[in-house]
Scaffold this motif. Structure first.
Motif, mmCIF file in Angstrom:
data_model
loop_
_atom_site.group_PDB
_atom_site.id
_atom_site.type_symbol
_atom_site.label_atom_id
_atom_site.label_comp_id
_atom_site.label_asym_id
_atom_site.label_seq_id
_atom_site.Cartn_x
_atom_site.Cartn_y
_atom_site.Cartn_z
ATOM 1 N N ASP A 170 -2.051 9.652 -0.286
ATOM 2 C CA ASP A 170 -2.884 10.235 0.863
ATOM 3 C C ASP A 170 -2.212 11.125 1.528
ATOM 4 N N ARG A 171 -0.826 10.835 2.036
ATOM 5 C CA ARG A 171 -0.205 11.873 2.842
ATOM 6 C C ARG A 171 0.277 13.199 2.039
ATOM 7 N N ASP A 172 0.655 13.149 0.940
ATOM 8 C CA ASP A 172 0.930 14.401 0.189
ATOM 9 C C ASP A 172 -0.615 15.184 -0.447
ATOM 10 N N HIS A 173 -1.801 14.431 -0.502
ATOM 11 C CA HIS A 173 -2.827 15.083 -0.959
ATOM 12 C C HIS A 173 -3.950 15.062 -0.195
ATOM 13 N N VAL A 196 -6.545 4.964 0.941
ATOM 14 C CA VAL A 196 -6.504 3.725 1.482
ATOM 15 C C VAL A 196 -7.831 3.358 2.388
ATOM 16 N N ASP A 197 -8.329 4.139 2.905
ATOM 17 C CA ASP A 197 -9.640 3.929 3.683
ATOM 18 C C ASP A 197 -10.848 3.556 2.677
ATOM 19 N N THR A 198 -10.498 4.018 1.399
ATOM 20 C CA THR A 198 -11.692 3.707 0.341
ATOM 21 C C THR A 198 -11.406 2.162 -0.086
ATOM 22 N N LEU A 239 0.866 -1.338 0.089
ATOM 23 C CA LEU A 239 0.087 -0.216 0.099
ATOM 24 C C LEU A 239 0.822 1.405 -0.074
ATOM 25 N N GLY A 240 2.190 1.149 -0.117
ATOM 26 C CA GLY A 240 3.287 2.100 -0.115
ATOM 27 C C GLY A 240 2.591 3.419 -0.806
ATOM 28 N N PRO A 241 2.335 3.214 -2.393
ATOM 29 C CA PRO A 241 2.105 4.336 -3.127
ATOM 30 C C PRO A 241 0.794 4.956 -2.773
ATOM 31 N N LEU A 242 -0.491 4.222 -2.211
ATOM 32 C CA LEU A 242 -1.446 5.058 -1.635
ATOM 33 C C LEU A 242 -1.240 5.602 -0.593
#
Length: 529
Positions: free
Chosen positions: A454-457, A462-464, A447-450
């Motif tokens: 989420d952190r940057d935007h 991830v929750d979705t 899940l690293g890319p997700l």
């Protein structure tokens, strides 16, 4: 600990020592020539003090309980003003009006007497030769003597009843003394109306004639009641009405003291019991024989196979709905009936912990506990989480750890209201054996890319994804769960596909992604726990 015995009352009799009645005052030598000419229905009004009226506006200074004496000089020529005095004095709570007939007023107006009769307000006709000072000194002297006697009786009653508490007496001892002092059947009842102790065989089919509420720590803890012995009681003797009420009120205070003492003892025992049980479920016992001895002393069988079960409740804001003591008092009877008499139950933060004797009905018992608490408190969120059954009490700590994990993970997966056992955790039981470091590595790989997006935007991909997998890829259900438009969900899913390379690209990648979502939930639950 605040202890007191006053509270809501069934009756509100005149306070003992409040004075003598108008009827009794007319028997004094100073009023030997006086006549009660109106308002006989109110001759039981009590005289607290005597005052003299020479001007009409003295009425506004009256506080109640006065026997007001007057020559009616100020209103001798105004019948309307004299008649108007009666309802005003009655409303002010005066004991009565004594009017001297002779020098200034030849007779009392009939209209005034009719008003007094209607209101039950005593009007006394005083002979012209009577001296107000004689009435004032004798009536007040009699009132003060009675007050002194009442205080002495009250002190004697208080000392007699207090000796019960000081001597470590029980409710039964207290009721025996109250029966002796009052001459009435007496009983102390708990907050539900059940009789804790009684004396004199009070009837079970009728309420007490007089009762007082017992309070401990500002909460109603029961009541003390008296059943009147006869309809013809001597009000001047120790068993008279006034002294009964004094005895009842002092007994209620002593009952509150006994209740507080019992609660303190019970609280100490419960704390000791809870500490012992928490020690048992926290780690293996150091000395099996000592554990068996202590368990037997507490009255429970350590040899039964048991499972640890946790019960926690919260209000709509996610906080404890009441104090720990009140929570225990509300939950314990419900859990006891649902979990069975052989369950070992103790208080813990936010609810109860239990060691439930395990059989094939463990799941049914857990659901019964959940239903019982939910039915009694429908505005609470109720969580029941169970570990697996352990045959040896030395392994109960394993079941307890499983119950804790089920509870913390269940809140993350199922929300604030659920009933689950550790056996129902599925894949989480497997992930639970992995250390946090390994779980974080799995989450980062899949899940690293997700997570980075989420952190940057400030996104929620991830929750979705977690909701999407939890609802078996049902887009309509997921959109409703996340409170978003269906097109918004489709956009997020396209973003997830782009960043992960496709959820369905290979069976292995699909499995790894789903495991990573579950691993992230487990890490979140562990952090919150």
């Amino acid at each position: 600990m605040t202890v007191y015995g006053t509270g809501p009352q069934q009756d509100a009799p005149p306070a003992p020592g409040a004075g003598l009645t108008v009827r009794e005052a007319l028997e004094l030598p100073c009023l030997s020539g006086a006549r009660l000419v109106a308002g006989a229905r109110g001759d039981g009004r009590r005289i607290r003090v005597v005052n003299i009226m020479e001007v009409p506006d003295i009425v506004r200074w009256m506080r109640g309980g006065e026997l007001l004496l007057t020559t009616a000089y100020a209103v001798r020529d105004d019948v309307d003003a004299l008649c108007a005095l009666v309802p005003v004095l009655a409303e002010r709570g005066l004991a009565g009006l004594g009017v001297k007939v002779g020098p200034y007023l030849s007779r009392l107006p009939p209209r005034m007497l009719r008003l007094a009769d209607e209101l039950g307000f005593p009007v006394v006709e005083l002979p012209g030769g009577v001296m107000f000072n004689d009435i004032l000194s004798e009536v007040i002297g009699t009132v003060l003597n009675r007050q002194a006697l009442e205080l002495e009786h009250s002190r004697a009653i208080h000392e007699r009843l207090t000796r019960v508490a000081i001597g470590g007496g029980s409710y039964q001892d207290l009721m025996n003394v109250l029966l002796e002092l009052s001459g009435c059947a007496a009983a102390v009842l708990d907050e539900h109306g059940a009789v804790l102790a009684s004396a004199g065989a009070p009837p079970t089919d009728e309420p007490p004639a007089h009762s007082r509420t017992v309070h401990v720590d500002s909460r109603a803890a029961g009541s003390v009641g008296l059943w009147t012995a006869t309809d013809h009681d001597d009000d001047t003797g120790l068993q008279g009405h006034a002294h009964r009420i004094v005895a009842l009120e002092h007994a209620t205070t002593v009952a509150a003291t006994i209740a507080a003492q019992e609660r303190a003892v019970t609280s100490r025992e419960q704390r000791y019991r809870a500490l012992m049980l928490m020690e048992l479920v926290s780690r293996p016992p150091r000395d099996r024989a000592e554990t068996v001895r202590r368990a037997s002393a507490m009255g429970w069988n350590p040899w039964l196979p048991r499972a640890a079960v946790l019960l926690e409740v919260t209000d709509a804001q996610g906080a404890s709905p009441c104090s720990e003591l009140a929570l225990e008092e509300r939950l314990l009877p419900l859990a006891r009936r649902a979990a069975g008499d052989d369950a070992v139950i103790w208080s813990c933060q936010g609810g109860l912990a239990m060691l439930v004797a395990a059989d094939d009905a463990l799941t049914d018992r857990c659901h019964a506990v959940h239903r019982a608490v939910t039915a009694a408190h429908p505005d609470w969120d109720v969580v029941v989480a169970a570990g697996t059954v352990r045959d040896d009490f030395a392994d109960f700590h394993h079941s307890y750890a499983e119950a804790v994990e089920t509870l913390t993970l269940g809140r993350e997966v199922h929300g604030p209201d659920f009933c689950r056992g550790y056996a129902e955790l599925g894949v989480y039981r497997l992930l639970g054996h992995l250390p946090d470091e390994e779980l974080r590595r799995l989450v980062a790989d899949a899940l690293g890319p997700l997570l980075d997006y989420d952190r940057d935007h400030e996104g929620s991909l991830v929750d979705t994804l977690g909701a999407y997998l939890l609802h078996d890829r049902n887009g309509v259900a997921v959109a409703a769960r996340l409170h978003i438009h269906y097109n918004t969900l489709r956009y997020r899913l396209r973003q997830i596909e782009r960043l992960t390379g496709g959820l369905e690209r290979t069976p292995m990648s699909r499995l790894q992604t789903e495991l990573a979502v579950h691993a992230r939930r487990m890490l979140t639950a562990r952090d919150r726990g």
